[in-house]
Every structure is written in structure tokens, then in C-alpha cells.
Design a protein around this motif. Structure first.
Motif, PDB file in Angstrom:
ATOM      1  N   ALA A 100       7.546 -15.147   7.134  1.00  0.00           N
ATOM      2  CA  ALA A 100       6.685 -15.152   5.948  1.00  0.00           C
ATOM      3  C   ALA A 100       7.512 -15.033   4.668  1.00  0.00           C
ATOM      4  CB  ALA A 100       5.674 -14.010   6.040  1.00  0.00           C
ATOM      5  N   LEU A 101       8.537 -14.189   4.687  1.00  0.00           N
ATOM      6  CA  LEU A 101       9.385 -14.046   3.506  1.00  0.00           C
ATOM      7  C   LEU A 101      10.174 -15.313   3.243  1.00  0.00           C
ATOM      8  CD1 LEU A 101      10.731 -10.396   4.030  1.00  0.00           C
ATOM      9  CD2 LEU A 101       9.100 -11.169   2.306  1.00  0.00           C
ATOM     10  N   GLU A 102      10.647 -15.947   4.303  1.00  0.00           N
ATOM     11  CA  GLU A 102      11.402 -17.191   4.146  1.00  0.00           C
ATOM     12  C   GLU A 102      10.510 -18.301   3.607  1.00  0.00           C
ATOM     13  OE1 GLU A 102      14.163 -20.227   6.848  1.00  0.00           O
ATOM     14  OE2 GLU A 102      13.334 -18.395   7.720  1.00  0.00           O
ATOM     15  N   ALA A 103       9.263 -18.353   4.101  1.00  0.00           N
ATOM     16  CA  ALA A 103       8.345 -19.399   3.647  1.00  0.00           C
ATOM     17  C   ALA A 103       7.952 -19.209   2.183  1.00  0.00           C
ATOM     18  CB  ALA A 103       7.090 -19.408   4.528  1.00  0.00           C
ATOM     19  N   SER A 104       7.903 -17.934   1.735  1.00  0.00           N
ATOM     20  CA  SER A 104       7.500 -17.664   0.362  1.00  0.00           C
ATOM     21  C   SER A 104       8.663 -17.737  -0.623  1.00  0.00           C
ATOM     22  CB  SER A 104       6.862 -16.270   0.262  1.00  0.00           C
ATOM     23  OG  SER A 104       7.800 -15.265   0.620  1.00  0.00           O
ATOM     24  N   GLY A 105       9.870 -18.042  -0.099  1.00  0.00           N
ATOM     25  CA  GLY A 105      11.029 -18.135  -0.975  1.00  0.00           C
ATOM     26  C   GLY A 105      11.648 -16.802  -1.311  1.00  0.00           C
ATOM     27  N   GLY A 106      11.258 -15.749  -0.614  1.00  0.00           N
ATOM     28  CA  GLY A 106      11.814 -14.423  -0.881  1.00  0.00           C
ATOM     29  C   GLY A 106      13.164 -14.249  -0.215  1.00  0.00           C
ATOM     30  N   ARG A 107      13.692 -13.018  -0.315  1.00  0.00           N
ATOM     31  CA  ARG A 107      14.992 -12.733   0.287  1.00  0.00           C
ATOM     32  C   ARG A 107      14.888 -12.810   1.804  1.00  0.00           C
ATOM     33  NH1 ARG A 107      18.965 -10.667  -2.885  1.00  0.00           N
ATOM     34  NH2 ARG A 107      18.393 -10.024  -4.986  1.00  0.00           N
ATOM     35  N   SER A 108      16.015 -13.132   2.424  1.00  0.00           N
ATOM     36  CA  SER A 108      16.038 -13.201   3.882  1.00  0.00           C
ATOM     37  C   SER A 108      15.897 -11.796   4.458  1.00  0.00           C
ATOM     38  CB  SER A 108      17.353 -13.832   4.347  1.00  0.00           C
ATOM     39  OG  SER A 108      18.455 -13.071   3.892  1.00  0.00           O
ATOM     40  N   PHE A 109      15.306 -11.718   5.616  1.00  0.00           N
ATOM     41  CA  PHE A 109      15.061 -10.441   6.272  1.00  0.00           C
ATOM     42  C   PHE A 109      15.724 -10.504   7.641  1.00  0.00           C
ATOM     43  CE2 PHE A 109      12.502  -7.605   8.943  1.00  0.00           C
ATOM     44  CZ  PHE A 109      12.526  -6.448   8.176  1.00  0.00           C
ATOM     45  N   THR A 110      16.829  -9.793   7.784  1.00  0.00           N
ATOM     46  CA  THR A 110      17.588  -9.821   9.030  1.00  0.00           C
ATOM     47  C   THR A 110      17.574  -8.436   9.655  1.00  0.00           C
ATOM     48  OG1 THR A 110      19.031 -11.537   8.117  1.00  0.00           O
ATOM     49  CG2 THR A 110      19.787 -10.377  10.103  1.00  0.00           C
ATOM     50  N   PRO A 111      16.815  -8.228  10.716  1.00  0.00           N
ATOM     51  CA  PRO A 111      16.790  -6.898  11.349  1.00  0.00           C
ATOM     52  C   PRO A 111      18.067  -6.616  12.129  1.00  0.00           C
ATOM     53  CG  PRO A 111      15.445  -8.436  12.588  1.00  0.00           C
ATOM     54  CD  PRO A 111      15.905  -9.179  11.361  1.00  0.00           C
ATOM     55  N   GLU A 112      18.275  -5.366  12.426  1.00  0.00           N
ATOM     56  CA  GLU A 112      19.427  -4.939  13.225  1.00  0.00           C
ATOM     57  C   GLU A 112      18.946  -4.656  14.641  1.00  0.00           C
ATOM     58  OE1 GLU A 112      22.750  -1.337  13.346  1.00  0.00           O
ATOM     59  OE2 GLU A 112      21.722  -1.833  11.468  1.00  0.00           O
ATOM     60  N   ASP A 113      19.673  -5.177  15.605  1.00  0.00           N
ATOM     61  CA  ASP A 113      19.274  -5.044  17.004  1.00  0.00           C
ATOM     62  C   ASP A 113      20.204  -4.078  17.735  1.00  0.00           C
ATOM     63  OD1 ASP A 113      17.329  -6.957  16.554  1.00  0.00           O
ATOM     64  OD2 ASP A 113      18.639  -8.616  17.156  1.00  0.00           O
ATOM     65  N   THR A 114      19.609  -3.149  18.464  1.00  0.00           N
ATOM     66  CA  THR A 114      20.345  -2.323  19.417  1.00  0.00           C
ATOM     67  C   THR A 114      19.646  -2.456  20.766  1.00  0.00           C
ATOM     68  OG1 THR A 114      19.045  -0.331  18.937  1.00  0.00           O
ATOM     69  CG2 THR A 114      21.019  -0.684  17.623  1.00  0.00           C
ATOM     70  N   TYR A 115      20.313  -2.011  21.834  1.00  0.00           N
ATOM     71  CA  TYR A 115      19.788  -2.239  23.176  1.00  0.00           C
ATOM     72  C   TYR A 115      19.941  -0.972  24.020  1.00  0.00           C
ATOM     73  CZ  TYR A 115      20.248  -7.073  21.642  1.00  0.00           C
ATOM     74  OH  TYR A 115      20.151  -8.246  20.929  1.00  0.00           O
ATOM     75  N   LEU A 116      18.855  -0.608  24.688  1.00  0.00           N
ATOM     76  CA  LEU A 116      18.895   0.472  25.672  1.00  0.00           C
ATOM     77  C   LEU A 116      19.213  -0.144  27.030  1.00  0.00           C
ATOM     78  CD1 LEU A 116      15.732   2.494  24.569  1.00  0.00           C
ATOM     79  CD2 LEU A 116      18.117   2.990  24.022  1.00  0.00           C
ATOM     80  N   VAL A 117      20.212   0.419  27.698  1.00  0.00           N
ATOM     81  CA  VAL A 117      20.706  -0.169  28.950  1.00  0.00           C
ATOM     82  C   VAL A 117      20.587   0.852  30.066  1.00  0.00           C
ATOM     83  CG1 VAL A 117      22.671  -1.222  30.117  1.00  0.00           C
ATOM     84  CG2 VAL A 117      22.298  -1.643  27.673  1.00  0.00           C
TER      85      VAL A 117
END
Length: 954
Positions: free
Chosen positions: A231-248
Motif C-alpha cells: 500500500a505504501l509503495e502504491a501510494s508513492g510513500g517511503r519503502s517499508f522493509t521489515p526485519e526478519d528473524t527466525y525461531l528454530v
């Protein structure tokens, strides 16, 4: 025949019975001593139980960090192999940072999947999060947005559901209690992240046990972060890149240290349950071979604070001994007839001593039990409040019998220590003097002042030596404590010196001062008690104030005080900048505004550091001969010897005292210089005449500057650091070089619009600098944020308010604490003085003294004790603070020199600034306000009349 052991036993039993009865008979004095002994036990036992309960075990900590999984894995972001500490709190590239070259890492190669670092069949659960603003009932709230399968068994222990249920379907979320409190929402409300196209229903409330104040919402995987980013990308806003961690979860013996190192080779950091519970030896940690372990150790960070705490606690215990001592001395004098009867019936000096010491033992034991019980009870009752204050839940009550027993034993020891001097003095009284009530005359102890002087000199020498010793703060604290004890030993002599001031005082203060000097055995401990309380406070206050001065000096403002910058994000928001400028002038008290633009290479929507097709950038290129060789050589600093590096650091090309660059090139007029406080007439004239102004002399040669237009940023980034020139078209611009004294506030070059047009360049609106008329209120900030939000534009508003330290509140709290303790100590001393000098007060009444004399005398007695203690304590408290600051200065200078030798520091040779600053306002409040308040309080609570003394029976 009775054995000596039985005689000793029976004599002590009798002494304890006498002491118990005497304590019960003199309930007021006993309650006073009991309160003094029990109060610190209450605080220390409560603090011990609280801190031990809040200090999680490794298993409890892991449960909150990784739930029921065997490990938590995340990418380091270094795009290459790394080495980590066993607890994963720190990591570094293989070979250390010294050999690390970020430009050589392959950023184009996608990272390997996390699954590749673990055996097949491992259970892996993704835990993603990002930060964004969420619309609330009050406006916008910065919130942690998280995606996690809360129904998975691996999550057990990480969150605690308080009410409602866990989310099951898209469009459902759970929120922390803190988020609901701050946002005004409740379970059942709908919440909408800014930029999202749909709302989410809150179906439950939870808390994060180790961060109760976190604003966070959790949604099922794939239902919140990805849709929001699209939605942010479509509206021309700043990119939103989440941080991923993993439980193993791998089962068996878990993720071993070898498995952790294998994952590190793929650029992954791992928090492993097996490794945390059974850490490897330092020799098996590759990171410690590349970098010194001390660099990652946190043990030394709190050394100074621990030393200060130990000093304050030690002085507090000394204060209790000193306050309780006069109480036992007065009790012994009030019971001297009883003690005389013991002597008249065959008791010797050791029996008298045992009776007085038994009083300390009895009251100490009662205080130990009472204080421990009250401390534990308060901790249990106040657990919710304590957890909210600390910001995390206890792992459970952690009772440590040995520690609690040691704390309780401290009260018994303190009671005995406080009773030693009164016991010795009481045993020296003759039977006749005890029965007749005469005190006798004792010569002043001439040995004690000598010992005190020696202790002060030795303690000061040890403290100063500690500033150069490797033990550092520990030696300083020990030396300071010895010096404090020396000053305490000198107190009787110092009290006598104060007595010489009495000749110039009116009647009541002269009587109070003479009474204090005449009864030094009672006055000196009380003055020393006040001294101990004030010395600890002054030591902490001086250290905190010095640290505040250092932080204020090191603070680097983004802009001149009272100015600000409103800038829009570059991604398509340039069209909305004029509207933003109007909102700024409407909603804020703007005194002056300077509109600025940015250079554009390609489309107006291209960001400055974009690598999108059709987008380029403009970079300032310094002449090759004016670049620092340390940073230009492709081999890095290893290409130079230590002597060469040291010599080059003195080179003007490698020295830069300017603040970090935020906007290398801005387009604007002379108003920008006015707001940025650049008053150089030449710079102002140059901009008015259409000539650019540069602030970095390394970029200017012969009055000209090179601006390189790079049309292929990807190719330029790939060549960066290789030693070759970046490809692009150069624009040679005539510039005026601002003087070195001009602060550029993160700007390298200001181009006037006419120069941009003459160079064939293109600009796009960026924002505005502004200077406020006064200050902006919270309501004005919230209102302009709301207006920007309604426009749907990404914009940042910064206002420079200067250094905002909170040490002033700490100093105020310390001053209040010292005042209360000092007034209490002086009040206790005054009460003991009145009990001890009751006969003198009745004599005053008998000879016709006015009733107010009694009240005035009590007030001045309390004020005299307070004043002497505060003055001496203020002087004594400076020593430990100075020693600790000197120790910190030496440690920081050693660390700085080491970083210079290793090539980690910046090119400047300036040593760290570690000042020693005395908080004169706090000392003034202590010296003036505290004695005056103590005197007024004592005068108010003292009865102005008393019964006349009856003639004693012959």
C-alpha cells in the motif's frame, strides 16, 4: 564451683535481661534507635529481593527471547562470514573490522535462506517486525508492527495473553497493554496503520514480559507487513522493509556451538539455548582472536557507578553507627545510677560494658528481624508497582537466605558497633560518680586527631593513586572511605574550632554553640553523621554534574538553537512541498523561513541516492591532491606504517572537525545563511551575486569546485573504493569558500538558483529551514503532524532545542534526599541534646529565662549541628567525585590512544573531554537551606515551657 565459661554465660544472660528491660522501660529512646537500625535493613532487604527477583536466570531469559525454540536466527547484514560472541550480543566480520572493507562485499548476491544453515527437518518459524505510525484516538503513535504465528508452540513464554484471544484470521491483531493505554483503544476497537488500506480488529491484549512499556501489535503471518508495504509503495510513500528473524527447533542436543559457527559462515547471528546454558571457552571463540574480548565485555561499564554506590552505602552505614552511638551514650548516662548499683554490688567494668553492649545487641537483633520482615512484605505487596517501574516482570520470588541473613546480621553488627564507645565510657565511670550523677571531667583524646590527620592524608593519597591504577574506581572508593573516616576522627577537634565563633553570636546561638562544644561526645557523632550523609550526596551530585557538563559539551546540535527544518521525502513528494511550507508558516511561530531545493539528475521524483533506471546523482569531487591518503588507498590503512599513519593524521587533508554531512548540496539564497547563523559578509554577498558558497576547504581549489554528474549510480557504486575515478560529467563551479569558523550544519555546498540554471542543472523542492519566534508547544507540534498526515505526505520536522539533560532532576532529588537525611540526623541529635541537657533547660527556667529561650535554644542547637555537618560533608564529598572522574578520564584517554594505534578512531587528535565540575547550586542549597530548615523545624516542635526541676534528694 562455677567454671569461668558458666560465669561468662550467666553474666551475659543477666546483661541481656537488664538491657531488654531498660529498652522496654525507655520506649521512646528505644524506638528511635530501633528505627535508625531497621530503616536501612528494610531498604537493603527489599532491594535485594527485588533485584534478585528481577534478575532472570538464563533459562527464564531464553524463554522470553526465543520461547520454546532452540535458537533465534537473524541476518547480520554484512553480506559475508562473521564471528559472534556466545550470547550473540556482538559480532564482527571475519578478520575483524580493521580488515573489513564494506565496498568489497557482494551486495548483489542474494543471501542464502536460513534453512540452509540447519539440518533438514528443522522446524522454523518466521518472526517479522517493522516500525510504523498507527492512527489512534489522539493522533499518530510510533508502534512496533509484528507478524508472528502466536498459536505455535515455539512462541510459549515470549508473550502473555491478558484478556481476549489470539488472532486467527486476516484482519485480526492483538495489542500490548501499553499500546491500548497510550492509544486510547480497547479490545474490540479497530486500528489502522498509517498508509494501510484497511483496518484491523483488536481481539486480545497481551504483554511482553521483559518490556512492559512496548507499543506493539501482532498479526498472523502475511496479513500486516506485506499488505502495508504494498500500500505504501502504491501510494508513492517511503519503502517499508521489515526485519526478519527466525525461531528454530532442531531437537536432540539443540543448536551447538559448531552449528552456530557454521551459521556465522553464512552471515547469520544465532542466539542458541544450548550455547547460552553451556558457553564455550574463550579459546574456542574465533571473535576473540580477531578482536580483544574487552571490547565486547560489559563488566567494566558499571565500575564507576558501582564504586559510587558502594561509597554511598558505606557512608550511610557509618551514619547509622554515628547516630545510634549518641543514643546509646545518652541511654547509658540516663541509666548511670543503675550501672552504679551494678558496680556497688560487685560488678566490674566488663559487666558494665556487657550491659551497654547488650543494649546494642538487643535492639540490633530486633531491628534485624523487624527490618527484614518489613522489607520482604513491602516487596511482595508492591510487586506490581515495582515491575511496572522496572519495565519487566519478575521471574518469580528469588529468596536468598544467606544474603537476607547477612543483611539482617548487618543490623546486629551496627548496633554493637554503635554501642562500643558508650560502653567503654560507661565502664570508666567510678561508682561514686555514677550514683551521684556527676559526669566527671575527661581530657580530650589527643591521639584520635593525629590518627584522623594521618587517615585523611593516606586516604587522599590512595584515592589519587587509584586514578592511575588499573584497579581504578575500586582504589578510589577505598581511599575516599579512609579519608572520610579520618575526617570523622577529626570531628571533635573541628567542633572545637567552630566553638571559637561563639563570641560574636547573640545569646541563644552562643549557648547552643557552647553546649555543642562542651558536650563533644554527643555533638561530634551527630555532626559526623550529618557529614556522612552530605558527603555521599555531594560525591554523587558532583559526579553527575560533571557528567552532565561532559554530555553537554559532546552534544552536537543538528541546527542552531531555536531553528528547524521541514523536509519532504524525495520519492514523489516534491509536488507537495509548497503546501507543506504554507502549513509550517500557519501552524508554527515562524520568524524567518528559507526555502531550499535539491539537485535532480533524471526525473524530479528520483531520490538523491536512487539506483533506479533513469536516475542519477550529483556528487562533490575533491581534487585528488587534496584527498586524505589514508582513505584513498585501495589497501586501506594497512598500506601505511604506524609512523606514517600518525604523521598523516596531522595532515590538514585528514582532519575534519565539521559535523556529519546531511545535505551535501542545497539550492537556496542568502536567507539560508541567516538561519544557519553564518554571518560571514563574503558568503552573504556571494550568494546575492549568484555565486555558490562552499564550507569544506578540501573540496575547493583556486576558488573552484567540481560537481560530478553521475548518470549510472550502479556502476559508480561498484567502482567505489577501487582507487579509480568514478565516471560522470564534471561541472566546474566558481565558489566562495566560507571561513573555517563558519558552522555549516551538515551542508557542504549552497547553490543559488541562478548558478543552478547557469550550470544546466535541474532542482526540485525539498523543504524549508526556519527560525522560531519563541518555542513550539506540544500542541503546535501535534497539530502540524496531523495536518501533514491529512495531506498523506511523508515529511520530517526537526526543531533544535539544544541539549536536554535530565541530571538537573537527579541533582534536585539528591539535594532533597540530603536535606531530609540531614534534618533527620540533626533533629535526632537535638532530641538527644535536650534529653541529655534537661537539667540545664530547667535551670534556665528557674533563673527566669523567657519561655521562648527554650524553643530558640533547641532551634539553634539543631541548626548548629546541621551547619557544621553540612560544611564538613560538602568539603569531604568532593574527594571521591574528583577521584572517580580522574579515573574515568584516564580510562577514556587510554581507550582513545588504543583506538588511534589500531586505526579505529577518526583523524582528529583531540583527547576526550572529561571535566570536573562542582554543582555550586546544590552545595549552596545544602549549606543555607538545610541548616535553616532544620533549625526552624526543631524550634516549631519544641515546647516553649518545661517543669521546674525538683531539688534532688540528698
Amino acid at each position: 564451683m562455677t567454671s569461668p565459661l558458666q560465669g561468662w554465660y550467666h553474666s551475659w544472660i543477666a546483661a541481656l535481661r537488664i538491657a531488654r528491660r531498660d529498652a522496654w522501660r525507655a520506649k521512646g529512646r528505644s524506638a528511635l534507635v530501633l528505627a535508625m537500625l531497621a530503616l536501612p535493613i528494610v531498604g537493603v532487604s527489599a532491594a535485594d529481593l527485588t533485584l534478585r527477583s528481577a534478575e532472570l536466570s538464563t533459562e527464564q531469559m531464553l524463554s522470553r527471547m526465543i520461547g520454546a525454540a532452540d535458537a533465534r536466527v537473524s541476518r547480520s547484514g554484512m553480506n559475508g562470514p562473521i564471528n559472534q560472541t556466545p550470547d550473540a550480543t556482538s559480532y564482527a566480520p571475519v578478520g575483524g573490522y580493521k580488515a573489513y572493507d564494506p565496498s568489497k562485499s557482494s551486495r548483489e548476491t542474494p543471501p542464502e535462506p536460513v534453512q540452509s544453515g540447519f539440518p533438514a527437518g528443522a522446524q522454523i518459524l518466521k518472526d517479522s517486525f517493522g516500525y510504523g505510525k498507527v492512527r489512534t484516538t489522539h493522533g499518530l503513535l510510533e508502534t512496533k508492527l509484528r507478524e508472528l504465528d502466536t498459536h505455535s508452540p515455539l512462541v510459549g513464554g515470549m508473550i502473555t495473553l491478558e484478556r481476549g484471544r489470539l488472532p486467527e484470521n486476516p484482519g485480526e491483531v492483538v495489542a500490548t497493554q501499553a499500546f491500548l493505554k497510550n492509544s486510547g483503544f480497547f479490545v474490540g476497537s479497530s486500528v489502522t496503520p498509517r498508509g494501510a488500506t484497511s483496518s484491523y480488529k483488536i481481539v486480545g491484549a497481551y504483554e511482553v514480559p521483559d518490556d512492559l512499556g512496548r507499543d506493539e501489535i501482532i498479526a498472523p503471518p502475511g496479513t500486516l507487513l506485506a499488505p502495508l508495504g504494498k500500500a505504501l509503495e502504491a501510494s508513492g510513500g517511503r519503502s517499508f522493509t521489515p526485519e526478519d528473524t527466525y525461531l528454530v527447533k532442531v531437537g536432540g542436543e539443540g543448536v551447538t556451538w559448531n552449528a552456530v559457527k557454521a551459521a556465522n559462515a553464512k552471515g547469520l547471528t544465532v542466539i542458541s539455548r544450548a550455547v547460552m546454558l553451556d558457553p564455550p571457552a574463550d579459546s574456542d571463540v574465533p571473535l576473540y582472536k580477531d578482536e580483544p574480548k574487552e571490547q565486547f565485555s560489559r563488566d567494566g561499564n558499571n565500575a564507576v557507578e558501582t564504586a559510587i554506590l558502594a561509597t554511598v552505602v558505606g557512608l550511610a552505614m557509618l551514619e547509622i553507627c554515628l547516630l545510634a552511638g549518641p543514643a546509646f551514650a545518652v541511654g547509658a548516662r540516663r541509666s548511670r545510677r543503675q550501672l552504679g548499683l551494678v558496680g556497688a554490688n560487685g560488678g566490674d567494668r566488663r559487666h558494665i560494658r556487657s550491659i551497654v553492649l547488650s543494649g546494642g545487641l538487643v535492639l540490633g537483633a530486633v531491628a534485624a528481624v523487624t527490618g527484614t520482615v518489613i522489607g520482604i512484605t513491602l516487596t511482595v505487596l508492591l510487586r506490581p508497582v515495582l515491575e511496572e517501574t522496572l519495565g519487566n516482570r519478575f521471574g518469580g520470588y528469588d529468596f536468598r537466605p544467606l544474603e537476607l541473613g547477612g543483611i539482617a546480621l548487618l543490623a546486629v553488627i551496627t548496633g554493637l558497633l554503635a554501642a562500643i564507645v558508650p560502653a567503654v565510657n560507661a565502664s570508666r565511670q567510678t561508682v561514686l560518680a555514677s550514683l551521684t550523677g556527676r559526669r566527671g571531667i575527661r581530657r580530650a583524646n589527643r591521639v584520635l586527631p593525629v590518627i584522623g590527620l594521618i587517615a585523611v592524608a593516606v586516604g587522599a593519597a590512595i584515592a589519587l593513586y587509584g586514578t592511575t591504577s588499573q584497579l581504578g574506581s575500586t582504589v578510589v572508593a577505598g581511599g575516599s572511605a579512609i579519608a572520610e573516616l579520618g575526617i570523622v576522627a577529626l570531628t571533635p577537634v573541628l567542633v572545637g574550632l567552630f566553638g571559637r565563633l561563639g563570641r560574636w553570636l547573640p545569646l541563644s546561638p552562643r549557648l547552643a554553640l557552647r553546649d555543642a562544644v562542651r558536650n563533644r561526645g554527643r555533638t561530634a557523632p551527630a555532626v559526623a553523621a550529618v557529614l556522612a550523609a552530605v558527603a555521599g550526596t555531594v560525591a554523587v551530585a558532583t559526579y553527575q554534574h560533571s557528567n552532565d557538563v561532559q554530555m553537554r559539551h559532546e552534544y552536537q546540535a543538528d541546527l542552531p538553537h531555536g531553528t528547524g527544518l521541514l523536509e519532504a521525502s524525495e520519492n514523489g513528494a516534491y509536488k507537495d512541498v509548497p503546501a507543506l511550507r504554507e502549513i509550517l508558516s500557519k501552524e508554527m511561530p515562524v520568524a524567518q523561513r528559507a526555502d531550499v531545493d535539491r539537485l535532480v539528475v533524471g526525473k524530479p521524483s528520483c531520490e538523491s541516492y536512487s539506483t533506479d533506471p533513469g536516475c542519477g546523482r550529483a556528487e562533490i569531487v575533491a581534487p585528488k591532491e587534496q584527498r586524505c591518503p589514508l582513505y584513498e588507498n585501495p589497501e586501506g590503512m594497512d598500506a601505511f606504517t604506524e609512523a606514517q599513519r600518525r604523521e598523516l593524521r596531522q595532515d590538514w587533508r585528514c582532519q575534519d572537525s565539521r559535523y556529519g554531512t546531511q545535505h551535501p548540496v542545497l539550492v537556496g539564497d542568502e536567507k539560508v545563511l541567516s538561519i544557519l547563523a553564518v554571518t560571514d559578509p563574503g558568503s552573504v554577498s556571494a550568494l546575492k551575486a549568484g555565486r555558490a558558497v562552499a564550507f569544506d576547504k578540501r573540496q575547493v581549489k583556486d576558488g573552484k569546485l567540481t560537481l560530478r554528474i553521475i548518470t549510472d549510480p550502479k556502476a559508480a557504486d561498484a567502482m567505489r573504493g577501487s582507487g579509480t575515478e568514478l565516471p560522470g560529467e564534471d561541472k566546474i563551479l566558481p565558489v566562495h569558500l566560507a571561513p573555517d569558523t563558519a558552522v555549516s550544519w551538515g551542508v557542504d555546498l549552497i547553490l543559488p538558483p541562478s548558478a543552478v540554471k547557469a550550470a544546466g542543472l535541474v532542482s526540485a523542492p525539498l523543504g524549508s529551514y526556519f527560525r522560531l519566534d519563541g518555542t513550539a508547544t506540544t500542541e503546535q507540534r501535534q497539530k502540524i503532524d496531523g495536518e501533514i498526515d491529512r495531506m498523506g505526505v511523508e515529511a520530517a520536522l526537526r526543531i533544535e532545542a539544544g541539549y536536554q539533560g535530565d541530571n538537573s532532576l537527579v541533582m534536585l532529588a539528591l539535594a532533597v534526599f540530603a536535606g531530609l537525611v540531614t534534618i533527620g540526623a540533626a533533629g535526632i541529635a537535638t532530641g538527644l541534646a535536650q534529653a541529655d541537657a534537661e537539667a540545664d533547660l530547667k535551670t534556665l527556667a528557674a533563673v527566669g529565662a523567657a519561655p521562648r529561650v527554650r524553643r530558640t535554644l533547641s532551634g539553634f542547637q539543631c541548626g548548629v549541628v546541621s551547619l557544621m555537618g553540612v560544611v564538613l560533608g560538602s568539603a569531604a564529598g568532593i574527594l571521591p567525585a574528583v577521584g572517580l572522574r580522574l579515573t574515568q578520564r584516564r580510562e577514556m584517554e587510554d581507550l582513545y590512544r588504543h583506538s588511534i594505534e589500531q586505526g579505529y578512531s577518526s583523524a582528529t587528535e583531540a583527547l576526550p573531554y572529561v571535566p570536573i565540575s562542582v554543582p555550586w547550586e546544590t552545595l549552596g542549597a545544602l549549606v543555607v537551606v538545610v541548616p535553616l530548615g532544620a533549625a526552624l523545624l526543631a524550634a516549631l516542635v519544641t515546647r516553649s515551657s518545661g517543669a521546674l526541676a525538683r531539688r534532688a534528694a540528698a
